[in-house]
Design an enzyme around this catalytic site. Structure first.
Site, mmCIF file in Angstrom:
data_model
loop_
_atom_site.group_PDB
_atom_site.id
_atom_site.type_symbol
_atom_site.label_atom_id
_atom_site.label_comp_id
_atom_site.label_asym_id
_atom_site.label_seq_id
_atom_site.Cartn_x
_atom_site.Cartn_y
_atom_site.Cartn_z
ATOM 1 N N ASP A 8 35.574 91.904 -7.280
ATOM 2 C CA ASP A 8 36.701 90.904 -7.053
ATOM 3 C C ASP A 8 37.121 90.543 -5.894
ATOM 4 O O ASP A 8 37.678 91.460 -5.015
ATOM 5 C CB ASP A 8 37.856 91.481 -8.286
ATOM 6 C CG ASP A 8 37.422 91.766 -9.481
ATOM 7 O OD1 ASP A 8 36.244 91.372 -9.934
ATOM 8 O OD2 ASP A 8 38.052 92.488 -10.349
ATOM 9 N N ASP A 129 38.849 86.390 -22.683
ATOM 10 C CA ASP A 129 39.921 87.102 -22.384
ATOM 11 C C ASP A 129 40.904 87.290 -23.247
ATOM 12 O O ASP A 129 41.444 86.182 -23.357
ATOM 13 C CB ASP A 129 40.145 86.501 -20.900
ATOM 14 C CG ASP A 129 39.069 86.357 -19.723
ATOM 15 O OD1 ASP A 129 38.043 87.164 -20.045
ATOM 16 O OD2 ASP A 129 39.326 85.475 -18.949
#
Length: 236
Positions: A8, A129
């Protein structure tokens, strides 16, 4: 079951967040160094996310991501800030194996069909998500409806796979929540990769037994709660 170490990227650094909150960022060095580390430890897949893109402009960190794609020979899936067909095609044409469409797919669902026809469904993953049972978009700041309904819609439109992230447990290193994973796996037929809360080898084993096709390792991997070797062994 496949295992995807997360890389990330926020402000040029490899980081891990708690619940998607950039103020909680812990920095772990350069994206390329971490990509090489996980590959040296046995990774054949990488999950790369442009966190700056998820919050702001999609072009931030693009060169670093391209470096990871070009200088490694593993399967790289990329998400974060893909907000247009131009963005999506750009990544797919530069060697990314698969892109993850989240907010963009929720705002303009037809792009799933367009890109799946153009590049093949196996290269198009829809991001599911979920927070409190609803799909979370725009850097997980907005809720946009039942996550199962959206997952089924993405499948109908031609997505080749889904990335399910449980925002409620993401980054907390407290284990996975089995119930919504099982609910999602029962609702769709395409492969589902699970992220959020994967903390121990027992979590990996549980996901494998449920029928998940893969899992993403983030905070627990970087903090040492689980090693990549342990995860890979549990996934066999």
């Amino acid at each position: 079951m496949e295992v995807f170490p997360a890389v990330d990227i926020l402000s040029g650094n490899c980081v891990q967040l708690v619940g998607g909150d950039r103020l909680t960022a812990t920095v772990y060095g350069s994206p390329m160094d971490n990509a090489r580390r996980w590959i040296s430890e046995g990774a054949s897949n990488l999950h790369v996310v442009n966190l700056d893109g998820a919050f702001t402009a999609s072009t931030t960190n693009a060169e670093m991501i391209r470096e990871v794609v070009e200088k490694t020979d593993v399967f790289v899936q990329v998400g974060g800030g893909i907000r247009s067909l131009e963005d999506a095609r750009g990544w797919l044409n530069c060697g990314v194996a698969r892109i993850i469409l989240s907010t963009f797919a929720t705002r303009e669902p037809a792009v799933i069909r367009t890109l799946s026809k153009e590049f093949g469904s196996e290269r198009i993953m829809a991001g599911v998500d979920a927070r409190r049972g609803e799909i979370a978009v725009s850097g997980w700041q907005e809720l946009a409806g039942d996550f199962i309904v959206w997952a089924q819609k993405f499948e109908e439109l031609g997505a080749g796979s889904l990335l399910y992230t449980n925002v409620d447990v993401e980054g907390q290193q407290a284990g996975i929540d089995i119930e919504p994973v099982q609910k999602l796996l029962d609702a769709v037929d395409i492969p589902v990769i699970v992220a959020g809360g994967v903390t121990t080898s027992q979590d990996v084993t549980a996901l494998k037994q449920l029928g998940a096709s893969g899992c993403v390792l983030g905070s627990a991997l970087y903090s040492g709660r689980i090693t990549l070797k342990e995860a890979l062994e549990a996934a066999v």
